[in-house]
Design a protein around this motif. Structure first.
Motif, PDB file in Angstrom:
ATOM      1  N   GLU A  43      24.080  -9.453  26.944  1.00 35.07           N
ATOM      2  CA  GLU A  43      23.606 -10.731  26.395  1.00 35.07           C
ATOM      3  C   GLU A  43      23.835 -11.898  27.343  1.00 35.07           C
ATOM      4  OE1 GLU A  43      24.681 -12.082  22.481  1.00 35.07           O
ATOM      5  OE2 GLU A  43      24.321 -10.078  21.650  1.00 35.07           O
ATOM      6  N   ASP A  44      24.937 -11.849  28.091  1.00 37.65           N
ATOM      7  CA  ASP A  44      25.264 -12.953  28.992  1.00 37.65           C
ATOM      8  C   ASP A  44      24.540 -12.866  30.330  1.00 37.65           C
ATOM      9  OD1 ASP A  44      26.586 -10.910  30.288  1.00 37.65           O
ATOM     10  OD2 ASP A  44      28.566 -11.855  30.219  1.00 37.65           O
ATOM     11  N   GLY A  45      23.681 -11.857  30.475  1.00 34.97           N
ATOM     12  CA  GLY A  45      22.924 -11.710  31.709  1.00 34.97           C
ATOM     13  C   GLY A  45      23.581 -10.809  32.738  1.00 34.97           C
ATOM     14  N   SER A  46      24.789 -10.367  32.464  1.00 31.58           N
ATOM     15  CA  SER A  46      25.443  -9.452  33.402  1.00 31.58           C
ATOM     16  C   SER A  46      24.872  -8.046  33.212  1.00 31.58           C
ATOM     17  CB  SER A  46      26.962  -9.458  33.197  1.00 31.58           C
ATOM     18  OG  SER A  46      27.289  -9.021  31.893  1.00 31.58           O
ATOM     19  N   LEU A  47      25.101  -7.206  34.216  1.00 28.09           N
ATOM     20  CA  LEU A  47      24.632  -5.832  34.168  1.00 28.09           C
ATOM     21  C   LEU A  47      25.810  -4.891  33.978  1.00 28.09           C
ATOM     22  CD1 LEU A  47      22.094  -5.954  37.139  1.00 28.09           C
ATOM     23  CD2 LEU A  47      21.549  -5.936  34.692  1.00 28.09           C
ATOM     24  N   VAL A  48      25.628  -3.898  33.129  1.00 27.96           N
ATOM     25  CA  VAL A  48      26.663  -2.903  32.867  1.00 27.96           C
ATOM     26  C   VAL A  48      26.167  -1.563  33.397  1.00 27.96           C
ATOM     27  CG1 VAL A  48      28.005  -1.739  31.080  1.00 27.96           C
ATOM     28  CG2 VAL A  48      27.376  -4.158  30.792  1.00 27.96           C
ATOM     29  N   ILE A  49      26.961  -0.984  34.288  1.00 30.34           N
ATOM     30  CA  ILE A  49      26.595   0.312  34.859  1.00 30.34           C
ATOM     31  C   ILE A  49      27.039   1.397  33.875  1.00 30.34           C
ATOM     32  CG2 ILE A  49      26.907   1.904  36.790  1.00 30.34           C
ATOM     33  CD1 ILE A  49      27.635  -0.521  38.519  1.00 30.34           C
ATOM     34  N   PRO A  50      26.123   2.283  33.484  1.00 32.51           N
ATOM     35  CA  PRO A  50      26.511   3.365  32.574  1.00 32.51           C
ATOM     36  C   PRO A  50      27.635   4.226  33.168  1.00 32.51           C
ATOM     37  CG  PRO A  50      24.121   3.215  32.734  1.00 32.51           C
ATOM     38  CD  PRO A  50      24.698   2.310  33.797  1.00 32.51           C
ATOM     39  N   ARG A  51      28.492   4.709  32.297  1.00 33.82           N
ATOM     40  CA  ARG A  51      29.683   5.471  32.685  1.00 33.82           C
ATOM     41  C   ARG A  51      29.349   6.646  33.608  1.00 33.82           C
ATOM     42  NH1 ARG A  51      34.515   6.219  29.403  1.00 33.82           N
ATOM     43  NH2 ARG A  51      33.239   5.176  27.864  1.00 33.82           N
ATOM     44  N   ASP A  52      28.299   7.403  33.295  1.00 33.18           N
ATOM     45  CA  ASP A  52      27.985   8.577  34.116  1.00 33.18           C
ATOM     46  C   ASP A  52      27.631   8.187  35.543  1.00 33.18           C
ATOM     47  OD1 ASP A  52      25.546   7.494  33.015  1.00 33.18           O
ATOM     48  OD2 ASP A  52      24.512   9.335  33.581  1.00 33.18           O
ATOM     49  N   LEU A  53      26.970   7.046  35.714  1.00 30.67           N
ATOM     50  CA  LEU A  53      26.640   6.591  37.066  1.00 30.67           C
ATOM     51  C   LEU A  53      27.872   6.075  37.792  1.00 30.67           C
ATOM     52  CD1 LEU A  53      23.171   4.882  36.517  1.00 30.67           C
ATOM     53  CD2 LEU A  53      23.682   7.125  37.514  1.00 30.67           C
ATOM     54  N   VAL A  54      28.763   5.406  37.077  1.00 28.40           N
ATOM     55  CA  VAL A  54      30.022   4.957  37.695  1.00 28.40           C
ATOM     56  C   VAL A  54      30.777   6.171  38.216  1.00 28.40           C
ATOM     57  CG1 VAL A  54      32.288   3.920  37.258  1.00 28.40           C
ATOM     58  CG2 VAL A  54      30.225   2.845  36.323  1.00 28.40           C
TER      59      VAL A  54
END
Length: 98
Positions: A43-54
């Motif tokens: 919502e704040d415009g940040s990006l969250v990397i999915p756990r499997d990709l991390v």
């Protein structure tokens, strides 16, 4: 035949450096587009990397090239193939593409 000193001068030239830097920027931008497409937009415009990709990327980061899978090594080779023609043409006296 080109002498070692001539080859060194070519490889250290500002013109070749700029061409290679342009390829590097293109490579980096392509990777960043890919990463952004894989992430979840918060919502704040940040990006969250999915756990499997991390987990996957963290493992790749910690793995020496020689220990990568053949598929991962080929991906790295594909990236080098973007640079190599510029270097070969510079060293052999051919005109490097813009």
């Amino acid at each position: 035949m080109t002498s070692r000193s001539s080859i060194r001068a070519i490889l250290e030239s500002d013109a070749l450096l700029e061409r290679l830097a342009a390829v590097e920027h293109e490579r980096w931008a392509h990777w960043q587009r890919y990463v952004h497409e894989q992430c979840l937009l918060a919502e704040d415009g940040s990006l969250v990397i999915p756990r499997d990709l991390v987990e996957r990327w963290s493992t790749q980061i910690a793995t020496p090239y020689a220990d990568l899978s053949e598929e991962e090594q080929e991906s790295d080779r594909d990236q080098v193939r973007r640079y190599l023609p510029l270097i070969v043409k510079a060293v052999t006296g051919g005109e490097a593409p813009e």
